[in-house]
Design a protein around this motif. Structure first.
Motif, PDB file in Angstrom:
ATOM      1  N   SER A 150     -42.533 -11.318 -35.927  1.00  0.00           N
ATOM      2  CA  SER A 150     -41.549 -12.270 -35.865  1.00  0.00           C
ATOM      3  C   SER A 150     -40.688 -12.265 -37.055  1.00  0.00           C
ATOM      4  O   SER A 150     -39.318 -12.532 -36.639  1.00  0.00           O
ATOM      5  CB  SER A 150     -42.223 -13.709 -35.842  1.00  0.00           C
ATOM      6  N   THR A 151     -41.091 -11.989 -38.112  1.00  0.00           N
ATOM      7  CA  THR A 151     -40.191 -11.794 -39.209  1.00  0.00           C
ATOM      8  C   THR A 151     -39.191 -10.579 -39.298  1.00  0.00           C
ATOM      9  O   THR A 151     -37.919 -10.777 -39.397  1.00  0.00           O
ATOM     10  CB  THR A 151     -41.012 -11.619 -40.689  1.00  0.00           C
ATOM     11  N   GLU A 208     -38.473  -9.416 -36.455  1.00  0.00           N
ATOM     12  CA  GLU A 208     -37.372  -9.623 -35.135  1.00  0.00           C
ATOM     13  C   GLU A 208     -36.262 -10.528 -35.697  1.00  0.00           C
ATOM     14  O   GLU A 208     -34.839 -10.397 -35.349  1.00  0.00           O
ATOM     15  CB  GLU A 208     -38.376 -10.242 -34.124  1.00  0.00           C
ATOM     16  N   GLY A 209     -36.641 -11.595 -36.680  1.00  0.00           N
ATOM     17  CA  GLY A 209     -35.758 -12.532 -37.029  1.00  0.00           C
ATOM     18  C   GLY A 209     -34.673 -11.724 -38.146  1.00  0.00           C
ATOM     19  O   GLY A 209     -33.536 -12.109 -38.090  1.00  0.00           O
ATOM     20  N   LEU A 210     -35.188 -11.051 -39.070  1.00  0.00           N
ATOM     21  CA  LEU A 210     -34.230 -10.217 -40.032  1.00  0.00           C
ATOM     22  C   LEU A 210     -33.432  -9.360 -39.516  1.00  0.00           C
ATOM     23  O   LEU A 210     -32.231  -9.253 -40.014  1.00  0.00           O
ATOM     24  CB  LEU A 210     -35.253  -9.761 -41.083  1.00  0.00           C
ATOM     25  N   PHE A 211     -34.144  -8.300 -38.842  1.00  0.00           N
ATOM     26  CA  PHE A 211     -33.260  -7.156 -38.036  1.00  0.00           C
ATOM     27  C   PHE A 211     -32.818  -7.468 -36.699  1.00  0.00           C
ATOM     28  O   PHE A 211     -32.109  -6.503 -36.298  1.00  0.00           O
ATOM     29  CB  PHE A 211     -34.192  -6.146 -38.138  1.00  0.00           C
ATOM     30  N   ASN A 212     -32.954  -8.632 -36.112  1.00  0.00           N
ATOM     31  CA  ASN A 212     -32.252  -8.907 -34.941  1.00  0.00           C
ATOM     32  C   ASN A 212     -32.751  -7.828 -33.949  1.00  0.00           C
ATOM     33  O   ASN A 212     -32.087  -7.264 -33.179  1.00  0.00           O
ATOM     34  CB  ASN A 212     -30.790  -8.687 -34.826  1.00  0.00           C
ATOM     35  N   ILE A 213     -34.139  -7.603 -33.877  1.00  0.00           N
ATOM     36  CA  ILE A 213     -34.593  -6.669 -32.947  1.00  0.00           C
ATOM     37  C   ILE A 213     -35.512  -7.385 -31.843  1.00  0.00           C
ATOM     38  O   ILE A 213     -36.196  -8.379 -32.288  1.00  0.00           O
ATOM     39  CB  ILE A 213     -35.677  -5.587 -33.491  1.00  0.00           C
ATOM     40  N   HIS A 214     -35.278  -7.187 -30.752  1.00  0.00           N
ATOM     41  CA  HIS A 214     -35.833  -7.923 -29.605  1.00  0.00           C
ATOM     42  C   HIS A 214     -36.961  -7.096 -28.958  1.00  0.00           C
ATOM     43  O   HIS A 214     -36.565  -5.843 -28.278  1.00  0.00           O
ATOM     44  CB  HIS A 214     -35.084  -8.236 -28.339  1.00  0.00           C
TER      45      HIS A 214
END
Length: 321
Positions: A69-70, A72-78
């Motif tokens: 989740s971190t 995904e949030g920091l690097f805008n990876i889905h």
């Protein structure tokens, strides 16, 4: 594997069949491998191991979830939904299976059984927390039973749900109390509870029997009613045998439950979900009016008459509403 991977394997009972198979596997891990003489001690050890495995697996899954989740949030990876399946498999299932794989083969020998001692904290929790809560829950059913007896009415169909919970709680409590008795044979509270709990629970089973038989007689069979009826018969047999025997083998109780649950849920086209659809009685017009009016009245604060024989009255009220 076929039951879990192929939806057609159990036809309409796919989810229930998976739950039944999972229950059978858990019971097999906890109650089956040990010899009869050490069965309780092995079951207690495996119960603690399963609890530890679930706790460690949950912590690992939570940690991996936070990491992904971190990212995904920091690097805008889905990642999509597939990554959460991987997290569940790799974060929870794998650590839990590794822990159980190391402990399930360690059977407890007679020397360990002779030297078994339940911790003071565990004994106190069972005697002064779980036992009083179960007694209070039993008292609620006794008050309800006296209430309907004085009113000379039938028990509410809802009683089968909390009654099932109570029966499961009584059986679990007896399993835990057996550890207190083995650790301290002079403990009178544990001995008395083990002796009388099966008999004290029988009136609750009787309430469940009256409620489910009345529902079946009025509205016919459905899959949930078949399950409740089977569980009710199983409870009669188990509680009577536990009350009559002094040397109780709780492994037989768990294995019989898993066997009955699996036999009524896994067989393709012969499980209770399919039989319930086959035996389900078509609703009469009065029953349909009653169902519709109850739904209408629930959202409009209209009192609904209880008991049989109100179908016509409810139909008239629904028509006028």
């Amino acid at each position: 594997v076929i039951i879990y991977c192929q939806p057609w394997a159990t036809a309409e009972a796919g989810i229930v069949g998976r739950i039944a198979l999972g229950t059978a596997l858990v019971v097999a891990c906890i109650f089956v491998p040990a010899p009869r003489r050490e069965s309780w001690h092995f079951a207690w050890s495996q119960f603690c191991n399963v609890a530890a495995a679930v706790l460690i697996g949950t912590v690992c899954m939570g940690a991996i979830t936070i990491i992904f989740s971190t990212i995904e949030g920091l690097f805008n990876i889905h990642y999509g939904n597939a990554i959460w399946c991987f997290i569940t498999l790799g974060g929870f299932s794998l650590p839990a299976m590794m822990i159980l794989g190391r402990t399930i083969t360690q059977s407890i020998n007679a020397g360990d059984a002779a030297g078994f001692r339940l911790s003071v904290f565990a004994s106190g929790t069972i005697l002064y927390f779980l036992l009083p809560l179960t007694v209070i829950y039993l008292a609620v059913f006794y008050v309800y039973g006296l209430n309907i007896l004085f009113r000379w009415s039938l028990p509410n169909g809802f009683v089968t749900l909390p009654g099932t919970v109570l029966c499961a709680a009584v059986l679990a409590l007896m399993f835990f109390l057996e550890g207190v008795r083995r650790s301290n044979p002079s403990n009178n509270a544990a001995a008395l509870a083990l002796k009388w709990l099966p008999w004290i629970a029988l009136p609750v089973v009787l309430l469940m029997s009256i409620a489910i038989i009345y529902r079946v007689a009025q509205y016919g069979f459905t899959a949930p009613r078949l399950y409740v009826l089977t569980f009710n018969v199983w409870c009669w047999v188990v509680f009577i045998l536990l009350g009559l025997k002094e040397n109780r083998n709780y492994g037989y109780v768990a294995r019989s439950f898993a066997l009955v649950f699996a036999a009524t849920s896994i067989l393709p086209w012969a499980n209770y979900m399919n039989l319930g659809k086959y035996l389900e009685r078509p609703s009469s017009p009065s029953e349909e009016h009653e169902t519709l009016y109850r739904r209408y009245s629930a959202g409009n604060d209209i009192p609904v008459p209880e008991g049989p024989g109100h179908g016509a009255e409810l139909a008239r009220a629904a028509a006028s509403a």
